[in-house]
Design an enzyme around this catalytic site. Structure first.
Site, PDB file in Angstrom:
ATOM      1  N   CYS A 127       0.798  -1.227   0.000  1.00 37.23           N
ATOM      2  CA  CYS A 127       0.000   0.000   0.000  1.00 37.23           C
ATOM      3  C   CYS A 127       0.832   1.280   0.000  1.00 37.23           C
ATOM      4  O   CYS A 127       0.278   2.374  -0.088  1.00 37.23           O
ATOM      5  CB  CYS A 127      -0.947   0.000   1.197  1.00 37.23           C
ATOM      6  SG  CYS A 127      -1.984  -1.470   1.257  1.00 37.23           S
ATOM      7  N   GLU A 270      -1.606   5.119  13.868  1.00 33.20           N
ATOM      8  CA  GLU A 270      -1.209   6.331  13.154  1.00 33.20           C
ATOM      9  C   GLU A 270      -1.358   7.561  14.046  1.00 33.20           C
ATOM     10  O   GLU A 270      -0.529   8.470  14.014  1.00 33.20           O
ATOM     11  CB  GLU A 270      -2.022   6.490  11.871  1.00 33.20           C
ATOM     12  CG  GLU A 270      -1.564   7.657  11.012  1.00 33.20           C
ATOM     13  CD  GLU A 270      -2.146   7.659   9.612  1.00 33.20           C
ATOM     14  OE1 GLU A 270      -1.682   8.466   8.773  1.00 33.20           O
ATOM     15  OE2 GLU A 270      -3.068   6.856   9.343  1.00 33.20           O
TER      16      GLU A 270
END
Length: 366
Positions: A127, A270
């Protein structure tokens, strides 16, 4: 175009390029040679070249690079070949089976169409593929290795085998993608392509090119941790590397286009990484995930998000995190929920974090 019956997988939705009509872009003889992902790459490159008003000369073609990213390559064609052999018991494959499936088919097609004879290659880092591709092209331009570059990514993962494989991962949402939301249930797969034209700023200014923004830095890292579970420190290391490469302080960043997949593991990880890098400045950051609208296009995701980040810079408009139902305490960021926001800012990051723990971050400025 329905590639697999909804009853065969446990998730009903995907971000499909439904209005794409191959006959509008390629004749029948060309279609035989090109998987859908390569078609997307070629069409996006045509649009980028047209928008940038590139006037090709033999010298420029020789000094142009093409760097593309793709995680799965010609998955649709490969899956169809396997079905021919295992299910339909065909004993002969098309001579185009390998050329259609190879991950560099998009880059090669772009090279053929525009006569580009400089460096041409494809990056495949799951990704993070498109961000790695754009970052490599940026470094080539900055180091003087090439005068112009077409860089981005393309993906077309909607084949039965690929959809079943993602179902097995148990990370695809049963309804929609809700990054950073308390009720998020996973990602939504997407397809498509994005391509950027990169050149030195003085060259772009000299020929009066339309400039959306400047790539100022690129950082990458490896978690060295786990195939599928993200690590905050690895993501933070890539963001720090991008800031150092751009020679910019964390306090100057106004917006982050997050990796933001909407999975239970990614979003809080994240968030932790962003807080580790930006500290007290985190409360002043706008952070959104455009995957909530275009889906997770795997190896093309970084290219779509780079385009979104550049448009945000040039239009002073932050794209929202769509489908947001309410905050998760583990994702305590200003995620620009549901509605785009007018805002002036000079610097932005675009994050891509991949399975295998491979991270790539681009730094942009106005």
């Amino acid at each position: 175009m329905e590639l697999v019956a909804p009853a065969t997988v446990r998730f009903p939705n995907a971000a499909e390029a439904r209005d794409y009509r191959v006959a509008e872009y390629f004749d029948e003889k060309e279609v035989v040679l090109l998987d859908r992902f390569a078609q997307f790459a070629a069409v996006a490159a045509r649009e980028a070249v047209l928008d940038a008003q590139i006037e090709w000369t033999p010298g420029l073609r020789d000094r142009t690079a093409i760097v593309t990213g793709s995680s799965t390559g010609g998955q649709t064609s490969e899956d169809e070949s396997f079905r021919d052999y295992y299910e339909r018991k065909q004993t002969r494959f098309s001579p185009f089976a390998i050329p259609k499936a190879m991950s560099n088919a998009g880059a090669s097609r772009i090279s053929f169409e525009h006569g580009v004879t400089g460096p041409v290659y494809t990056v495949s880092t799951a990704c993070s593929s498109a961000n790695h591709a754009i970052g490599q092209a940026f470094w080539m331009i900055r180091n003087g290795a090439t005068e112009l570059a077409l860089a981005g990514g393309s993906e077309a993962p909607f084949s039965p085998g690929m959809l079943k494989a993602w179902e097995g991962m148990r990370v695809v949402s049963p309804d929609t993608c809700r990054p950073f939301s308390r009720d998020r249930k996973g990602l939504i797969l997407g397809e498509g392509a994005g391509m950027l034209v990169l050149e030195p700023l003085d060259c772009a200014l000299a020929r009066g090119a339309r400039i959306y923004g400047e790539i100022a830095g690129f950082g990458m890292s490896s978690d060295a941790h786990h195939l599928t579970q993200p690590l905050a420190e690895g993501a933070a290391r890539a963001m720090r590397a991008a800031l150092v490469d751009a020679n910019v302080k964390p306090e100057a960043i106004g917006y982050i286009n997050a990796h933001g997949t909407g999975t239970l593991a990614n979003d809080p990880t994240e968030t932790e990484a962003i807080r580790a890098v930006f500290g007290d400045h985190t409360s002043k950051l706008m952070v959104s995930s455009t995957k909530s609208m275009h889906g997770h296009a795997l190896g093309a995701a970084g290219a779509l998000e780079a385009a979104a980040t550049l448009l945000a810079l040039s239009h002073n408009l932050i794209p929202p995190t769509a489908n947001f139902l309410g905050p998760d305490p583990a994702c305590d960021l200003d995620v620009v929920p549901n509605v785009a926001r007018a805002a002036e800012f000079e610097w932005a990051l675009s994050n891509s974090f991949a399975f295998g723990g491979l991270n790539a971050v681009l730094a942009f400025r106005r």
